[in-house]
Structure formats: C-alpha cells, structure tokens
Motif scaffolding. Sequence first.
Motif, short mmCIF file in Angstrom:
data_model
loop_
_atom_site.label_atom_id
_atom_site.label_comp_id
_atom_site.label_asym_id
_atom_site.label_seq_id
_atom_site.Cartn_x
_atom_site.Cartn_y
_atom_site.Cartn_z
N HIS A 75 11.08 -0.31 2.26
CA HIS A 75 11.77 0.57 2.73
C HIS A 75 10.26 1.61 3.51
O HIS A 75 10.65 2.19 3.85
CB HIS A 75 12.54 1.38 1.49
CG HIS A 75 11.33 2.02 0.15
ND1 HIS A 75 10.88 0.52 -0.99
CD2 HIS A 75 10.40 2.21 -0.19
CE1 HIS A 75 10.00 0.96 -1.64
NE2 HIS A 75 9.58 1.70 -1.07
N VAL A 76 9.21 1.38 2.81
CA VAL A 76 8.32 1.39 3.41
C VAL A 76 7.58 1.82 5.51
O VAL A 76 7.57 0.32 5.30
CB VAL A 76 7.10 1.31 2.50
CG1 VAL A 76 5.53 2.67 2.49
CG2 VAL A 76 6.93 2.27 0.58
N SER A 77 7.27 2.41 5.45
CA SER A 77 6.85 2.18 6.87
C SER A 77 5.43 2.76 6.83
O SER A 77 4.49 2.86 6.02
CB SER A 77 7.61 2.90 7.95
OG SER A 77 7.85 3.61 7.98
N ALA A 78 5.10 2.74 8.39
CA ALA A 78 3.70 3.01 8.47
C ALA A 78 3.09 4.82 7.95
O ALA A 78 2.53 5.28 7.96
CB ALA A 78 2.87 2.87 10.01
N HIS A 79 5.18 5.15 8.12
CA HIS A 79 5.45 6.72 8.01
C HIS A 79 4.84 7.01 6.32
O HIS A 79 6.29 6.85 5.44
CB HIS A 79 5.79 7.39 9.05
CG HIS A 79 5.71 7.51 10.56
ND1 HIS A 79 4.73 8.01 10.58
CD2 HIS A 79 6.35 6.11 11.07
CE1 HIS A 79 4.82 7.25 12.28
NE2 HIS A 79 5.39 6.59 12.47
N TYR A 80 4.43 7.82 5.29
CA TYR A 80 4.76 7.63 3.88
C TYR A 80 4.11 8.54 4.15
O TYR A 80 3.12 9.48 4.44
CB TYR A 80 4.14 6.14 2.97
CG TYR A 80 2.49 5.33 3.89
CD1 TYR A 80 1.84 6.71 2.66
CD2 TYR A 80 2.51 5.14 4.49
CE1 TYR A 80 0.22 6.39 2.89
CE2 TYR A 80 1.13 5.41 5.04
CZ TYR A 80 0.28 5.15 4.17
OH TYR A 80 -1.50 5.31 4.18
N SER A 81 4.15 9.95 2.36
CA SER A 81 4.10 10.88 2.24
C SER A 81 3.92 10.92 0.34
O SER A 81 4.58 9.96 -0.02
CB SER A 81 5.26 11.82 2.46
OG SER A 81 5.17 11.79 3.31
N PRO A 82 2.67 11.53 0.10
CA PRO A 82 3.06 11.47 -1.23
C PRO A 82 4.19 12.16 -1.97
O PRO A 82 4.87 12.92 -1.88
CB PRO A 82 1.73 13.22 -1.63
CG PRO A 82 0.83 12.70 -0.22
CD PRO A 82 1.94 12.27 0.67
N GLY A 83 4.06 11.14 -2.95
CA GLY A 83 5.69 11.46 -3.99
C GLY A 83 6.21 9.80 -3.79
O GLY A 83 7.30 10.21 -4.36
N ASP A 84 5.74 9.60 -2.21
CA ASP A 84 6.47 8.09 -2.66
C ASP A 84 6.87 6.86 -3.67
O ASP A 84 5.84 7.39 -3.70
CB ASP A 84 6.08 7.74 -0.87
CG ASP A 84 7.11 8.55 0.52
OD1 ASP A 84 7.76 9.25 -0.33
OD2 ASP A 84 6.82 8.12 1.74
N ARG A 85 7.61 6.21 -3.22
CA ARG A 85 7.33 5.51 -4.61
C ARG A 85 6.88 3.40 -4.50
O ARG A 85 8.25 3.11 -3.62
CB ARG A 85 8.52 6.06 -6.10
CG ARG A 85 8.35 6.44 -6.94
CD ARG A 85 9.99 7.25 -6.77
NE ARG A 85 9.88 6.49 -8.44
CZ ARG A 85 9.74 6.88 -9.57
NH1 ARG A 85 8.61 7.91 -9.66
NH2 ARG A 85 10.11 6.19 -10.77
N LEU A 86 6.50 3.49 -4.82
CA LEU A 86 5.92 2.25 -4.42
C LEU A 86 6.25 0.79 -5.73
O LEU A 86 6.26 1.30 -6.81
CB LEU A 86 4.51 1.88 -4.15
CG LEU A 86 4.06 2.19 -2.61
CD1 LEU A 86 3.16 1.83 -2.58
CD2 LEU A 86 5.05 2.36 -1.37
N SER A 87 6.90 -0.36 -5.69
CA SER A 87 6.87 -1.48 -6.92
C SER A 87 5.79 -1.91 -6.97
O SER A 87 5.77 -2.60 -5.66
CB SER A 87 8.08 -2.23 -6.37
OG SER A 87 9.40 -1.12 -6.89
N ILE A 88 5.28 -1.93 -7.55
CA ILE A 88 3.91 -3.05 -7.46
C ILE A 88 3.77 -4.02 -8.78
O ILE A 88 4.52 -3.43 -9.85
CB ILE A 88 2.68 -2.16 -8.06
CG1 ILE A 88 2.71 -0.64 -7.61
CG2 ILE A 88 1.15 -3.20 -8.51
CD1 ILE A 88 2.10 -1.24 -5.94
#
Length: 281
Positions: A75-88
């Motif tokens: 769901h993450v692209s080159a356009h991301y912002s603070p607050g976006d959540r990533l699965s690690i």
Amino acid sequence: MRFILVSVFFLLGCVQLQAQQDSVPYLSRTDTLFTYLHPMGEVMFTHEIKAKQTLFSLAKFYGLTLQELYAYNPHVSAHYSPGDRLSIPLPLKAIVRQVPPPAMLPSLALVYYRVQRGETVYGICKRTFEVTPEWLMQQNPELANGLKPGQLLRIGWVSTLGIPAEWREVRGGPYARLNHPLKLEYFRRSADRRITEERGAATWPKDLDDNSGFFCLHRTAPVNSLVEVYNPLTRQTMYLKVSGRLPERVYDRNTVVVVSPLAAKALGVRDDRFYVHLKHY
C-alpha cells in the motif's frame, strides 16, 4: 532455545556505529512492539513513520531491502507521510528471550505477541517463536487460566539500535529459501485484489527435470501470475508462477493444478496425485 544472550552484545556492537551516525530515532526503550503472525508465516510488528524518516533509512535500520519493504507494504508508494504505518518482519534472532542485565535495559524495547483466533500454546511455542511451553508460562503466568484471542503475551525484548540484515533468515529449509522471492512477489501483486480459493487434486509430471523451476498449469489464473499452493498433509506452502493453461483433454475436472517436479518435491509429495488448497488473484 537457539538464541543466547551473547548474540545481543554482538548486535549492539555491530550497529553502534550506524546508530551514532543517524540522529533520527526509530525505536526507544519506551516503545513496545506488539507483534502478530502475518499470512506469510512471519512474526510482524507495526512501525509508524515519524518526521525525517525515509523508507530507505527504515529498511536499512530493520535489515531489509527496499524491495522487501515494499513486498510487506504494497500500500506504500513513493508518496508517504508521517503517521503512515508499515508492517515490519521481526526475525527470531533479534528477540532477546532471556532476562537481560539491568545495564542493557536502556537499549531494549519490550516485545509482546497478540494471540489470534484458533492459535494454541503449542503452536505459538513450536512454530512461531521456537520456545518451550514452560518458558512461555514462566513469562506469562496468566496462561494458567487459558489462552484467549487478543490476549497479549510477553515474549522478550529487542534492541533499539536496529536489526542486522544477516540476522534475517527464511524459515522452512532450502526449498523455502529458493521459493522466497516468489513468495514476496505473490503478496506484493495480490494486495488489494480479490483472492480466489480452490481445493482439489493436484498432480505433477514425473518425466520433467527436477530442477525445472517453481511453476504450474492452471485453468483460469492469468499466465505469469502467481499461485499459492498448500499441501495440508505436509503443511508445506509454495508459490508458483503460472506458465500455461491446464489441458482439458489431458486432466479431469477434479484436477485443479499441475505443479512442476521441483514444486512437488518442495511440497513433500510422493504420490502422483495429492490434495491441495490454492489461492490466486
């Protein structure tokens, strides 16, 4: 238990220079990692992007390549912002599963695991974290009252200084390692798509070379797409590229897929026909 405390000191040393050079914090001792089991079979946690953090720096801090980070987060692209959540993904080697000395606590964050519906203590210990039930009970005395969905179990600690890439490993043996790139590609491509599930018979051509690759023939899945094939008898899962259509005049309607010899071997197959669960997009 494979992990020993000496490994933590190695971890602290090997990433100390990186931590000194990078002033952007990623984890702190006040953070708590609430982990869960991803459909890919890996232990995961969620990281919320903060100001000045980039996908490249995050991937490097957690020992991932950008390709892997995108595979886990389509769901993450080159356009991301603070607050976006990533699965690690969190490798087991990074989890400290012994009580550390007080001097190390400022460099560690707590790790918990959120129990999912249908899970058992045996499965969590044996297949997820590779610990003994006695150890898990010692860390979580409340387990004496039973296991409940949504329950948080204390698992251990993780270093706030990062995860070395060499600590990541593909679980499941040599076939799983060979198949891992297709596994990542399947989850990247199938994100936000409708998944079709099938159950039925599978077969494989014994006259082909065992090293022919991970591919299959299927009636409807698009050519060059990827299919998840699960063998419930051996509990093995492989990800196969659709190389062509399944010939109607050769195989009956009960046969849902034909897999390559290498895929059959990786799935633990011995018989000409075997039962499978399929997922494809």
